[in-house]
Design an enzyme around this catalytic site. Structure first.
Site, PDB file in Angstrom:
ATOM      1  N   ARG A   1       0.841  -1.189   0.000  1.00  0.00           N
ATOM      2  CA  ARG A   1       0.000   0.000   0.000  1.00  0.00           C
ATOM      3  C   ARG A   1       0.881   1.246   0.000  1.00  0.00           C
ATOM      4  O   ARG A   1       2.022   1.225   0.456  1.00  0.00           O
ATOM      5  CB  ARG A   1      -0.916   0.004   1.221  1.00  0.00           C
ATOM      6  CG  ARG A   1      -1.903  -1.167   1.252  1.00  0.00           C
ATOM      7  CD  ARG A   1      -2.719  -1.168   2.530  1.00  0.00           C
ATOM      8  NE  ARG A   1      -3.657  -2.290   2.552  1.00  0.00           N
ATOM      9  CZ  ARG A   1      -3.355  -3.505   3.015  1.00  0.00           C
ATOM     10  NH1 ARG A   1      -2.131  -3.745   3.504  1.00  0.00           N
ATOM     11  NH2 ARG A   1      -4.252  -4.474   3.003  1.00  0.00           N
TER      12      ARG A   1
ATOM     13  N   LYS B   1      -2.010  -2.258   7.699  1.00  0.00           N
ATOM     14  CA  LYS B   1      -3.443  -2.031   7.848  1.00  0.00           C
ATOM     15  C   LYS B   1      -4.066  -2.989   8.857  1.00  0.00           C
ATOM     16  O   LYS B   1      -4.964  -2.616   9.621  1.00  0.00           O
ATOM     17  CB  LYS B   1      -4.117  -2.170   6.482  1.00  0.00           C
ATOM     18  CG  LYS B   1      -5.604  -1.862   6.481  1.00  0.00           C
ATOM     19  CD  LYS B   1      -6.163  -1.927   5.073  1.00  0.00           C
ATOM     20  CE  LYS B   1      -7.648  -1.594   5.063  1.00  0.00           C
ATOM     21  NZ  LYS B   1      -8.222  -1.657   3.687  1.00  0.00           N
TER      22      LYS B   1
ATOM     23  N   HIS C   1      -3.935   3.059  -5.857  1.00  0.00           N
ATOM     24  CA  HIS C   1      -4.344   1.768  -5.313  1.00  0.00           C
ATOM     25  C   HIS C   1      -4.661   0.760  -6.420  1.00  0.00           C
ATOM     26  O   HIS C   1      -4.677  -0.451  -6.180  1.00  0.00           O
ATOM     27  CB  HIS C   1      -5.559   1.936  -4.392  1.00  0.00           C
ATOM     28  CG  HIS C   1      -5.819   0.741  -3.523  1.00  0.00           C
ATOM     29  ND1 HIS C   1      -5.025   0.426  -2.435  1.00  0.00           N
ATOM     30  CD2 HIS C   1      -6.759  -0.233  -3.600  1.00  0.00           C
ATOM     31  CE1 HIS C   1      -5.482  -0.683  -1.868  1.00  0.00           C
ATOM     32  NE2 HIS C   1      -6.536  -1.107  -2.547  1.00  0.00           N
TER      33      HIS C   1
ATOM     34  N   ARG D   1      -2.351  -2.411  -6.928  1.00  0.00           N
ATOM     35  CA  ARG D   1      -2.525  -3.662  -6.185  1.00  0.00           C
ATOM     36  C   ARG D   1      -3.581  -4.552  -6.844  1.00  0.00           C
ATOM     37  O   ARG D   1      -3.376  -5.750  -7.030  1.00  0.00           O
ATOM     38  CB  ARG D   1      -2.907  -3.352  -4.729  1.00  0.00           C
ATOM     39  CG  ARG D   1      -1.733  -2.876  -3.892  1.00  0.00           C
ATOM     40  CD  ARG D   1      -2.162  -2.299  -2.550  1.00  0.00           C
ATOM     41  NE  ARG D   1      -2.983  -3.193  -1.740  1.00  0.00           N
ATOM     42  CZ  ARG D   1      -2.513  -4.166  -0.958  1.00  0.00           C
ATOM     43  NH1 ARG D   1      -1.201  -4.404  -0.911  1.00  0.00           N
ATOM     44  NH2 ARG D   1      -3.330  -4.885  -0.219  1.00  0.00           N
TER      45      ARG D   1
ATOM     46  N   HIS E   1      -3.257  -9.611   2.449  1.00  0.00           N
ATOM     47  CA  HIS E   1      -4.686  -9.790   2.690  1.00  0.00           C
ATOM     48  C   HIS E   1      -4.898 -10.952   3.651  1.00  0.00           C
ATOM     49  O   HIS E   1      -4.140 -11.931   3.644  1.00  0.00           O
ATOM     50  CB  HIS E   1      -5.419 -10.093   1.386  1.00  0.00           C
ATOM     51  CG  HIS E   1      -5.620  -8.882   0.528  1.00  0.00           C
ATOM     52  ND1 HIS E   1      -6.032  -8.953  -0.778  1.00  0.00           N
ATOM     53  CD2 HIS E   1      -5.462  -7.559   0.803  1.00  0.00           C
ATOM     54  CE1 HIS E   1      -6.126  -7.742  -1.283  1.00  0.00           C
ATOM     55  NE2 HIS E   1      -5.785  -6.882  -0.352  1.00  0.00           N
TER      56      HIS E   1
ATOM     57  N   TYR F   1      -7.659 -22.293   9.277  1.00  0.00           N
ATOM     58  CA  TYR F   1      -6.765 -23.441   9.349  1.00  0.00           C
ATOM     59  C   TYR F   1      -5.467 -23.257   8.545  1.00  0.00           C
ATOM     60  O   TYR F   1      -4.523 -24.019   8.730  1.00  0.00           O
ATOM     61  CB  TYR F   1      -7.492 -24.702   8.850  1.00  0.00           C
ATOM     62  CG  TYR F   1      -8.561 -25.160   9.814  1.00  0.00           C
ATOM     63  CD1 TYR F   1      -8.216 -25.814  10.988  1.00  0.00           C
ATOM     64  CD2 TYR F   1      -9.900 -24.904   9.567  1.00  0.00           C
ATOM     65  CE1 TYR F   1      -9.195 -26.220  11.892  1.00  0.00           C
ATOM     66  CE2 TYR F   1     -10.879 -25.305  10.461  1.00  0.00           C
ATOM     67  CZ  TYR F   1     -10.528 -25.960  11.631  1.00  0.00           C
ATOM     68  OH  TYR F   1     -11.488 -26.351  12.516  1.00  0.00           O
TER      69      TYR F   1
END
Length: 405
Positions: free
Chosen positions: A243, A270, A334, A337, A360, A369
């Site tokens: 970012r 973030k 942005h 990305r 992310h 998991y």
């Protein structure tokens, strides 16, 4: 007594031979013939105004402009000088009058802009002018066009279902009027008053740059006048997939060049989780140059304002992009990305590894998991992406990327 120049004759002019350096031969009353090393001959007029020697004015080439025609032009300019008026200003006024209309000025602007550009670019520019701009605005005086006229043009184009072409037409007019302002033909830019997103836009969360647009954006960055560190910052932003704020506040102690790793601390992420960026070959080259420019600071991108060592403002890169006057519709930083994610998925890279590369969170039961960090795959992804971006930049072979500017 000053020695009087002997008037030239056509026979004498034709006998003049080129030399290693250009030289001038006088006619009378300030008329000169300049002989170039190439053999071409150019008429010029030398004069004083209010007792001050002025730069010579060009009349034109011989024999296209005859001796008699050159003397006639000299006499007209000499008459202005005798009245205390500037012949240079008269030339500029005559040119402005000749290029008074949008159509006349557009023809000169295109003749200046199109040579050396790709065939598709030339075709697009000419189509915009011929199909939309000139039929609607061509007959108007250049200085009389108002924002409302440009908006009406854009609305007409949008009414036929072509919002992107409407925005592109606005961008072309904006660039043309910037050119006119620089040459003191007009004082304001009617297209600049129209905000691009009010003409046409894509939803920010769906905007993805095409491969050609990636190259277009970054070539524009490197050929612009913005500061070199900001050029490197925009390139790094494109290929590291971080970012904007994660990059602009980056510190040198976060980067291990030998290991090819950049560890961003949790407090600057973030999601409040530390993030590791595996540096591609291109990223390391950019960082090496950047260190030579800003290595005395603890920050990769120190502010140039004040004496305190602090990073650039979070808005600095946005301002740099706005200064480029890109013809890429509704582009924001942005988008890099989202663009990377889209193209990497299309290349067949694993989705979970791409998401981790973007920092992310993997959602749902799968995320609960899955604790894998995909280190090797992320290294592969970032190198593949940097190679892909480089290929788009190199496609037009416009500018060397790592040469100091």
């Amino acid at each position: 007594m000053a020695r009087q120049a002997k008037p030239l004759t056509d026979t004498a002019i034709k006998a003049l031979k080129p030399k290693a350096d250009r030289y001038r031969v006088s006619d009378t009353s300030g008329l000169l013939l300049e002989v170039m090393p190439s053999g071409s001959k150019i008429w010029r007029y030398r004069y004083q105004l209010h007792g001050v020697r002025q730069p010579s004015l060009t009349i034109g080439p011989y024999p296209e402009i005859s001796l008699a025609a050159a003397r006639k032009q000299r006499d007209e300019w000499a008459a202005l000088v005798a009245r205390g008026e500037s012949p240079k200003r008269a030339v500029q006024a005559a040119k402005a009058e000749k290029l008074n209309t949008v159509a006349a000025f557009a023809a000169e602007w295109l003749a200046e802009q199109l040579p050396g550009k790709s065939a598709s670019y030339q075709k697009t520019m000419q189509r915009i002018m011929d199909k939309d701009v000139l039929p609607w605005l061509g007959g108007m005086p250049l200085a009389d066009v108002k924002p409302a006229d440009v908006l009406e043009l854009c609305d007409r184009i949008k009414s036929r279902g072509s919002p992107k072409m409407a925005l592109l037409s606005r961008n072309v007019l904006k660039r043309m009027y910037d050119y006119a302002i620089a040459r003191q033909m007009v004082e304001s830019n009617p297209a600049a008053a129209l905000v691009a997103r009010f003409i046409a836009s894509e939803e920010s969360r769906t905007r993805v740059l095409s491969a050609s647009e990636i190259g277009q954006v970054l070539r524009a960055v490197y050929t612009s006048d913005i500061r070199r560190p900001l050029k490197l910052a925009l390139h790094l932003l494109a290929i590291t997939m971080v970012r904007k704020t994660e990059l602009t506040a980056a510190r040198w102690d976060e980067i291990d060049m030998d290991a090819g790793i950049w560890d961003i601390p949790a407090e600057r992420m973030k999601k409040d989780q530390p993030h590791r960026v595996y540096l591609s070959r291109q990223a390391k080259e950019l960082l090496q140059e950047l260190h030579s420019l800003s290595g005395r600071s603890v920050y990769l991108f120190p502010s140039s304002r004040g004496t305190e060592d602090r990073p650039i403002s979070h808005s600095t890169l946005n301002q740099a992009v706005r200064a480029l006057s890109l013809d890429v519709q509704h582009f924001v930083l942005h988008d890099f990305r989202r663009t990377a994610s889209t193209h990497l998925h299309e290349m067949g890279h694993p989705s979970d590894a791409i998401e981790k590369t973007l920092a992310h969170k993997i959602v749902g039961i799968k995320g609960v998991y899955n604790r894998a960090q995909y280190a090797e795959q992320r290294q592969t992804i970032l190198q593949a992406w940097a190679d892909f971006v480089q290929a788009q930049i190199d496609g037009a072979k416009v500018v060397p990327l790592f040469r100091s500017a």
